[in-house]
Design an enzyme around this catalytic site. Structure first.
Site, PDB file in Angstrom:
ATOM      1  N   ASN A 153       0.880  -1.177   0.000  1.00 41.95           N
ATOM      2  CA  ASN A 153       0.000   0.000   0.000  1.00 41.95           C
ATOM      3  C   ASN A 153       0.912   1.219   0.000  1.00 41.95           C
ATOM      4  OD1 ASN A 153      -1.340   2.327   0.961  1.00 41.95           O
ATOM      5  ND2 ASN A 153      -3.054   1.083   1.671  1.00 41.95           N
TER       6      ASN A 153
ATOM      7  N   GLU B 221      -3.795   1.992  -3.043  1.00 42.00           N
ATOM      8  CA  GLU B 221      -3.807   3.437  -2.769  1.00 42.00           C
ATOM      9  C   GLU B 221      -2.806   4.186  -3.656  1.00 42.00           C
ATOM     10  OE1 GLU B 221      -5.335   5.436   0.693  1.00 42.00           O
ATOM     11  OE2 GLU B 221      -4.507   3.815   1.889  1.00 42.00           O
TER      12      GLU B 221
ATOM     13  N   ASP C 270      -3.961  -4.842   0.577  1.00 40.56           N
ATOM     14  CA  ASP C 270      -4.293  -4.261   1.876  1.00 40.56           C
ATOM     15  C   ASP C 270      -5.717  -4.693   2.174  1.00 40.56           C
ATOM     16  OD1 ASP C 270      -5.069  -2.823   4.046  1.00 40.56           O
ATOM     17  OD2 ASP C 270      -4.480  -0.863   3.261  1.00 40.56           O
TER      18      ASP C 270
ATOM     19  N   ASN D 232      -7.198  -4.655   5.170  1.00 44.26           N
ATOM     20  CA  ASN D 232      -7.766  -3.899   6.290  1.00 44.26           C
ATOM     21  C   ASN D 232      -8.397  -4.796   7.346  1.00 44.26           C
ATOM     22  OD1 ASN D 232      -7.264  -1.064   6.419  1.00 44.26           O
ATOM     23  ND2 ASN D 232      -8.333  -0.813   4.461  1.00 44.26           N
TER      24      ASN D 232
ATOM     25  N   ASP E  12      -1.838  -6.397   5.698  1.00 39.18           N
ATOM     26  CA  ASP E  12      -1.495  -6.673   4.298  1.00 39.18           C
ATOM     27  C   ASP E  12      -1.139  -8.150   4.214  1.00 39.18           C
ATOM     28  OD1 ASP E  12      -1.280  -3.760   3.052  1.00 39.18           O
ATOM     29  OD2 ASP E  12      -0.410  -3.731   5.073  1.00 39.18           O
TER      30      ASP E  12
ATOM     31  N   ASP F  64       2.695   4.637   5.144  1.00 36.89           N
ATOM     32  CA  ASP F  64       2.496   4.098   6.492  1.00 36.89           C
ATOM     33  C   ASP F  64       2.497   2.559   6.488  1.00 36.89           C
ATOM     34  OD1 ASP F  64       0.131   4.465   5.066  1.00 36.89           O
ATOM     35  OD2 ASP F  64      -0.967   5.387   6.711  1.00 36.89           O
ATOM     36  N   HIS F  65       2.420   1.973   5.292  1.00 40.36           N
ATOM     37  CA  HIS F  65       2.547   0.522   5.155  1.00 40.36           C
ATOM     38  C   HIS F  65       3.963   0.179   4.677  1.00 40.36           C
ATOM     39  CE1 HIS F  65      -1.906  -0.478   4.976  1.00 40.36           C
ATOM     40  NE2 HIS F  65      -1.897   0.834   4.916  1.00 40.36           N
TER      41      HIS F  65
END
Lengths: 261, 261
Positions: free
Chosen positions: A10, A37, A150, A152, A222, A251-252
């Site tokens: 991501n 993303e 991802d 979530n 992930d 952030d991933h």
DNA sequence: GACGGCGGCG
DNA sequence: CGCCGCCGTC
């Protein structure tokens, strides 16, 4: 022994993350890279940066939010976006399905869900059902299939730092964990956990938690989920923490699966 | 021989430029530093960063635009902002006057003027008249006086790269050059030119011109203008080009004047 | 709270 | 091209 690597990352804006992608793929190339993303409309996707790195790339995006892409050294034999199940929205910028010979890679960016009482959370649960229907429609358990992206969802207590205070979180609630498990029951194995069963194995560290990477306060959301014939060929899996430690990181971080050819 | 240095630097956001300021002042400190375009409201001014570098700092700013500051190793004996001439706007975030003993430093950020036919251009011409009136009100030609800052005027053909195509530019038009000269006629000398009379002496390189610094396509619009007793003590002046070459630079560089004590 | 995209600006 | 404020995400 000949191997191939499939990764999921991501990127939180593919344009912003190009320097990190270039450094990483230059040093340790993977064969298939699933991105989420990307946050870019198709006409603005940085195709040439991937070409220069030696990758074909298929993508479907929109302004500001979502967007998926699959970069690969070999050109895929088939590429499709969205669920194609007649339901609206078809979610092209969240779902990419790519086939290389008999290997199918399904790259999804599952909606976060906002809050348990928010309509988006129901949509998230429905999203998992549609992934299952898509597998039933397009894949066979006896073929190599990888569901990645991802997702979530942190499936178990070991996949977050403090499970006690996360029971009502949209990425940890039992309803979302069950929805996720229901897809796995089609016949997928968590090949990341197969190789990294320990505590503290994460793929996401919140920007808002100070020094989250250094303190390893994160989430494993992930995933790399393989059908039996592919899982059988899986020889390793790891998270590329260096990506999260660089300047202007996502952030991933990326998760990488290594398979026998 | 004991000397002191006075510098002017349009920082284009003082907060964004702190890393550059810290590196520069750490290596080659100046005694008085006049800043323009600080782009910060007073409660958010990074006072402690200057304190840590060993500087007092006086500032007057606003959101998004303008803002001036004077940092100095010695505490000034007097600080005033704005024209204080009863005219509106008083322009506090564009005008700082600071006194150290008998030395007055006037730091101004002259309005750019937008376009020749724009009301802001008339306001710009009026701004120079008000600077002259301020000098007449507060200073004596027989005392050391330095008018410095981003004056948004390139006074002569040598102060830009292609004078021919700039005759109608708000920073190069004869009306603005005349308005500038009218202030100098109070009794100020261009001490930058005194020491650097050659071509290609600039203080601003537009972000929008690619490789402007490397190709030296710029403007000399940041100035050091001294009254006779101060000009007589001036021993050098230079632009600190390294500042423009760093990561995340301002589009201006600092100009530094060196004077005998 | 720290990122991202965006539109406005010079 | 790189500021700014604004707003949305997580």
């Amino acid at each position: 022994m000949s191997i191939f690597k499939v990764a999921s990352f991501n990127v939180n804006s593919v344009k912003t993350r190009l320097p990190i992608l270039e450094r990483w793929l230059g040093e340790d190339p993977v064969d298939v890279l699933c991105l989420q993303e990307t946050k870019v409309q198709d006409p603005d996707f940085p195709v040439s940066a991937f070409r220069d790195l030696g990758y074909h790339v298929a993508f479907r995006g929109m302004k500001s939010y979502n967007g998926v892409a699959v970069a690969s050294r070999e050109e895929p034999d088939e590429v499709a976006f969205g669920f194609g199940d007649g339901e609206e929205p078809d979610d092209g910028p969240r779902v990419a399905r790519v086939r290389f010979g008999d290997l199918t890679v399904l790259n999804t960016y599952v909606p976060q869900g906002k809050a348990l009482e928010h309509p988006d959370f129901l949509y998230k649960l429905r999203f998992f059902e549609r992934v299952l229907a898509l597998l039933e429609r397009h894949c066979r358990e006896a073929d190599p299939v990888l569901w990645t992206g991802d997702l979530n969802v942190a499936p178990t207590d070991r996949d977050v730092t403090h499970p006690e205070n996360k029971r009502d979180h949209v990425c940890f609630h039992r309803d979302v964990q069950r929805a996720f498990r229901d897809v796995l029951s089609w016949g997928l194995e968590d090949v990341y956990r197969k190789h990294r069963p320990g505590d503290g194995e994460f793929s996401f560290w919140d920007y808002r938690v100070r020094d989250s990477l250094a303190r390893n306060i994160g989430w494993r959301i992930d995933h790399l989920l393989a059908s039996p014939p592919l899982a059988e060929r899986s020889v390793d899996a790891y998270a590329v923490r260096e990506l999260r430690a660089q300047e202007r990181p996502s952030d991933h971080t990326a998760v990488v699966g290594v398979f026998r050819r």
